[in-house]
Write a protein that holds these residues in place. Structure first.
Motif, PDB file in Angstrom:
ATOM      1  N   THR A  46      22.015 -45.700 -12.175  1.00 45.10           N
ATOM      2  CA  THR A  46      20.610 -46.076 -12.033  1.00 45.10           C
ATOM      3  C   THR A  46      20.457 -47.173 -11.000  1.00 45.10           C
ATOM      4  OG1 THR A  46      20.207 -45.463 -14.334  1.00 45.10           O
ATOM      5  CG2 THR A  46      18.571 -46.877 -13.286  1.00 45.10           C
ATOM      6  N   CYS A  47      21.334 -48.147 -11.036  1.00 44.88           N
ATOM      7  CA  CYS A  47      21.305 -49.253 -10.075  1.00 44.88           C
ATOM      8  C   CYS A  47      21.485 -48.737  -8.647  1.00 44.88           C
ATOM      9  CB  CYS A  47      22.390 -50.261 -10.430  1.00 44.88           C
ATOM     10  SG  CYS A  47      22.338 -51.765  -9.470  1.00 44.88           S
ATOM     11  N   VAL A  48      22.443 -47.863  -8.423  1.00 49.89           N
ATOM     12  CA  VAL A  48      22.683 -47.288  -7.096  1.00 49.89           C
ATOM     13  C   VAL A  48      21.500 -46.421  -6.667  1.00 49.89           C
ATOM     14  CG1 VAL A  48      24.155 -45.688  -5.795  1.00 49.89           C
ATOM     15  CG2 VAL A  48      25.189 -47.423  -7.276  1.00 49.89           C
ATOM     16  N   SER A  49      20.927 -45.670  -7.591  1.00 51.36           N
ATOM     17  CA  SER A  49      19.774 -44.823  -7.270  1.00 51.36           C
ATOM     18  C   SER A  49      18.594 -45.653  -6.783  1.00 51.36           C
ATOM     19  CB  SER A  49      19.363 -43.998  -8.489  1.00 51.36           C
ATOM     20  OG  SER A  49      20.393 -43.146  -8.873  1.00 51.36           O
ATOM     21  N   PHE A  50      18.307 -46.753  -7.475  1.00 52.25           N
ATOM     22  CA  PHE A  50      17.214 -47.614  -7.035  1.00 52.25           C
ATOM     23  C   PHE A  50      17.525 -48.258  -5.689  1.00 52.25           C
ATOM     24  CE2 PHE A  50      15.405 -47.413 -11.326  1.00 52.25           C
ATOM     25  CZ  PHE A  50      14.055 -47.359 -11.025  1.00 52.25           C
ATOM     26  N   ALA A  51      18.776 -48.600  -5.436  1.00 50.14           N
ATOM     27  CA  ALA A  51      19.151 -49.173  -4.136  1.00 50.14           C
ATOM     28  C   ALA A  51      18.871 -48.179  -3.013  1.00 50.14           C
ATOM     29  CB  ALA A  51      20.624 -49.586  -4.147  1.00 50.14           C
ATOM     30  N   ILE A  52      19.183 -46.918  -3.249  1.00 50.45           N
ATOM     31  CA  ILE A  52      18.911 -45.880  -2.241  1.00 50.45           C
ATOM     32  C   ILE A  52      17.404 -45.726  -2.033  1.00 50.45           C
ATOM     33  CG2 ILE A  52      19.092 -43.400  -1.778  1.00 50.45           C
ATOM     34  CD1 ILE A  52      21.888 -43.574  -3.180  1.00 50.45           C
ATOM     35  N   PHE A  82      20.110 -56.446  -4.504  1.00 53.16           N
ATOM     36  CA  PHE A  82      18.748 -56.584  -5.009  1.00 53.16           C
ATOM     37  C   PHE A  82      18.525 -55.713  -6.240  1.00 53.16           C
ATOM     38  CE2 PHE A  82      14.242 -55.252  -4.941  1.00 53.16           C
ATOM     39  CZ  PHE A  82      13.672 -56.478  -5.238  1.00 53.16           C
ATOM     40  N   SER A  83      19.041 -54.492  -6.214  1.00 56.04           N
ATOM     41  CA  SER A  83      18.886 -53.594  -7.352  1.00 56.04           C
ATOM     42  C   SER A  83      19.586 -54.131  -8.594  1.00 56.04           C
ATOM     43  CB  SER A  83      19.433 -52.204  -7.002  1.00 56.04           C
ATOM     44  OG  SER A  83      19.251 -51.314  -8.067  1.00 56.04           O
ATOM     45  N   LEU A  84      20.794 -54.651  -8.431  1.00 55.22           N
ATOM     46  CA  LEU A  84      21.533 -55.215  -9.564  1.00 55.22           C
ATOM     47  C   LEU A  84      20.807 -56.428 -10.149  1.00 55.22           C
ATOM     48  CD1 LEU A  84      24.096 -55.124 -11.309  1.00 55.22           C
ATOM     49  CD2 LEU A  84      25.126 -56.682  -9.665  1.00 55.22           C
ATOM     50  N   ILE A  85      20.317 -57.293  -9.285  1.00 56.92           N
ATOM     51  CA  ILE A  85      19.591 -58.477  -9.743  1.00 56.92           C
ATOM     52  C   ILE A  85      18.284 -58.075 -10.421  1.00 56.92           C
ATOM     53  CG2 ILE A  85      18.414 -60.589  -8.947  1.00 56.92           C
ATOM     54  CD1 ILE A  85      21.538 -60.627  -8.995  1.00 56.92           C
ATOM     55  N   THR A  86      17.658 -57.013  -9.923  1.00 50.58           N
ATOM     56  CA  THR A  86      16.385 -56.554 -10.489  1.00 50.58           C
ATOM     57  C   THR A  86      16.588 -55.859 -11.827  1.00 50.58           C
ATOM     58  OG1 THR A  86      15.460 -56.318  -8.279  1.00 50.58           O
ATOM     59  CG2 THR A  86      14.340 -55.151 -10.052  1.00 50.58           C
ATOM     60  N   ILE A  87      17.567 -54.955 -11.918  1.00 48.55           N
ATOM     61  CA  ILE A  87      17.749 -54.191 -13.158  1.00 48.55           C
ATOM     62  C   ILE A  87      18.211 -55.086 -14.317  1.00 48.55           C
ATOM     63  CG2 ILE A  87      20.144 -53.406 -12.929  1.00 48.55           C
ATOM     64  CD1 ILE A  87      19.006 -50.589 -13.744  1.00 48.55           C
ATOM     65  N   THR A  88      18.884 -56.173 -13.977  1.00 46.94           N
ATOM     66  CA  THR A  88      19.288 -57.110 -15.034  1.00 46.94           C
ATOM     67  C   THR A  88      18.176 -58.109 -15.343  1.00 46.94           C
ATOM     68  OG1 THR A  88      20.280 -58.617 -13.421  1.00 46.94           O
ATOM     69  CG2 THR A  88      21.739 -56.973 -14.436  1.00 46.94           C
ATOM     70  N   ARG A 103       6.630 -52.802  -4.568  1.00 50.95           N
ATOM     71  CA  ARG A 103       6.376 -53.568  -5.802  1.00 50.95           C
ATOM     72  C   ARG A 103       6.313 -52.641  -7.012  1.00 50.95           C
ATOM     73  NH1 ARG A 103       1.974 -56.654  -2.707  1.00 50.95           N
ATOM     74  NH2 ARG A 103       3.105 -58.489  -1.986  1.00 50.95           N
ATOM     75  N   LEU A 104       5.689 -51.484  -6.842  1.00 50.53           N
ATOM     76  CA  LEU A 104       5.607 -50.511  -7.937  1.00 50.53           C
ATOM     77  C   LEU A 104       7.001 -50.015  -8.331  1.00 50.53           C
ATOM     78  CD1 LEU A 104       3.855 -48.672  -9.789  1.00 50.53           C
ATOM     79  CD2 LEU A 104       3.894 -47.012  -7.917  1.00 50.53           C
ATOM     80  N   VAL A 105       7.826 -49.695  -7.345  1.00 48.26           N
ATOM     81  CA  VAL A 105       9.186 -49.206  -7.631  1.00 48.26           C
ATOM     82  C   VAL A 105      10.023 -50.305  -8.288  1.00 48.26           C
ATOM     83  CG1 VAL A 105      11.304 -48.303  -6.600  1.00 48.26           C
ATOM     84  CG2 VAL A 105       9.089 -47.464  -5.820  1.00 48.26           C
ATOM     85  N   VAL A 106       9.877 -51.540  -7.813  1.00 48.45           N
ATOM     86  CA  VAL A 106      10.600 -52.659  -8.424  1.00 48.45           C
ATOM     87  C   VAL A 106      10.162 -52.831  -9.871  1.00 48.45           C
ATOM     88  CG1 VAL A 106      10.869 -55.174  -8.383  1.00 48.45           C
ATOM     89  CG2 VAL A 106      11.123 -53.857  -6.283  1.00 48.45           C
ATOM     90  N   GLY A 107       8.871 -52.694 -10.133  1.00 50.21           N
ATOM     91  CA  GLY A 107       8.381 -52.766 -11.516  1.00 50.21           C
ATOM     92  C   GLY A 107       8.988 -51.681 -12.391  1.00 50.21           C
ATOM     93  N   CYS A 108       9.133 -50.484 -11.832  1.00 50.99           N
ATOM     94  CA  CYS A 108       9.775 -49.389 -12.580  1.00 50.99           C
ATOM     95  C   CYS A 108      11.233 -49.718 -12.878  1.00 50.99           C
ATOM     96  CB  CYS A 108       9.676 -48.080 -11.802  1.00 50.99           C
ATOM     97  SG  CYS A 108       8.027 -47.404 -11.700  1.00 50.99           S
ATOM     98  N   PHE A 111      11.342 -52.283 -15.697  1.00 50.05           N
ATOM     99  CA  PHE A 111      11.080 -51.617 -16.976  1.00 50.05           C
ATOM    100  C   PHE A 111      12.301 -50.813 -17.427  1.00 50.05           C
ATOM    101  CE2 PHE A 111       9.363 -48.048 -19.477  1.00 50.05           C
ATOM    102  CZ  PHE A 111       8.782 -48.774 -20.508  1.00 50.05           C
ATOM    103  N   THR A 112      12.937 -50.110 -16.483  1.00 51.93           N
ATOM    104  CA  THR A 112      14.158 -49.354 -16.795  1.00 51.93           C
ATOM    105  C   THR A 112      15.263 -50.289 -17.265  1.00 51.93           C
ATOM    106  OG1 THR A 112      13.566 -47.691 -15.145  1.00 51.93           O
ATOM    107  CG2 THR A 112      15.867 -47.758 -15.853  1.00 51.93           C
ATOM    108  N   GLY A 113      15.397 -51.432 -16.606  1.00 50.09           N
ATOM    109  CA  GLY A 113      16.398 -52.413 -17.009  1.00 50.09           C
ATOM    110  C   GLY A 113      16.160 -52.924 -18.421  1.00 50.09           C
ATOM    111  N   LEU A 114      14.895 -53.152 -18.757  1.00 52.89           N
ATOM    112  CA  LEU A 114      14.574 -53.589 -20.125  1.00 52.89           C
ATOM    113  C   LEU A 114      14.918 -52.511 -21.135  1.00 52.89           C
ATOM    114  CD1 LEU A 114      11.191 -55.428 -19.510  1.00 52.89           C
ATOM    115  CD2 LEU A 114      13.386 -56.458 -20.140  1.00 52.89           C
ATOM    116  N   LEU A 115      14.625 -51.250 -20.803  1.00 54.98           N
ATOM    117  CA  LEU A 115      14.986 -50.147 -21.707  1.00 54.98           C
ATOM    118  C   LEU A 115      16.494 -50.079 -21.908  1.00 54.98           C
ATOM    119  CD1 LEU A 115      12.596 -47.256 -20.591  1.00 54.98           C
ATOM    120  CD2 LEU A 115      12.466 -48.652 -22.660  1.00 54.98           C
ATOM    121  N   TYR A 116      17.250 -50.268 -20.826  1.00 55.92           N
ATOM    122  CA  TYR A 116      18.707 -50.294 -20.952  1.00 55.92           C
ATOM    123  C   TYR A 116      19.160 -51.440 -21.851  1.00 55.92           C
ATOM    124  CZ  TYR A 116      20.176 -46.715 -17.619  1.00 55.92           C
ATOM    125  OH  TYR A 116      20.434 -45.531 -17.002  1.00 55.92           O
ATOM    126  N   GLN A 117      18.571 -52.602 -21.666  1.00 56.45           N
ATOM    127  CA  GLN A 117      18.957 -53.742 -22.493  1.00 56.45           C
ATOM    128  C   GLN A 117      18.678 -53.470 -23.967  1.00 56.45           C
ATOM    129  OE1 GLN A 117      17.177 -57.293 -20.851  1.00 56.45           O
ATOM    130  NE2 GLN A 117      17.957 -56.818 -18.822  1.00 56.45           N
TER     131      GLN A 117
END
Length: 135
Positions: A46-52, A82-88, A103-108, A111-117
């Motif tokens: 997921t982290c790599v996907s968001f980075a792409i 950036f993706s790693l820092i964002t997802i955590t 901004r919308l994608v970062v918000g997603c 939210f995905t990071g919170l679901l993972y947590q």
């Protein structure tokens, strides 16, 4: 066996398949290390996907992200960082989205990071509870 278990559940609706999967998973519980490894690999994917996605956004929308002045361009290592820092949900603030779509994608991703947590916390709680009930 597992073959008989599948025939004992109705499979007319897709929600029934979820029930079948859940019951088989709880009946034939995989080792904790397998579940942990799968969770970790999914998290990294997921982290790599968001980075792409961030790289694609930055290539197609001018000034999608503000980056430190020491960096010349938004590269793959910067996008992964950036993706790693964002997802955590750490968010240091050294890189941040400036375009509405980014901004919308970062918000997603947040939210995905919170679901993972929450999922990881739930998984750990289940492991701890099951180990205590087995003793």
């Amino acid at each position: 066996g597992a073959h008989r278990d599948l025939h004992s559940f109705p499979t007319r609706r897709s929600s029934d398949l979820l029930v079948v999967g859940t019951r088989l998973f709880t009946k034939h519980n995989p080792p904790k290390i397998v579940a942990s490894f799968f969770t970790f690999i999914t998290y990294l994917f997921t982290c790599v996907s968001f980075a792409i996605i961030y790289l694609i956004l930055n290539d197609n929308i001018d000034h999608s992200f503000a980056i430190p002045s020491s960096e010349t361009y938004f590269s793959l290592p910067i996008a992964l960082y950036f993706s790693l820092i964002t997802i955590t949900t750490t968010g240091y603030g050294d890189i941040y989205p400036t375009a509405d779509l980014s901004r919308l994608v970062v918000g997603c991703e947040i939210f995905t990071g919170l679901l993972y947590q929450f999922s990881i916390f739930s998984l750990l709680t289940t492991f701890i509870a099951s180990s205590k009930s087995n003793h």
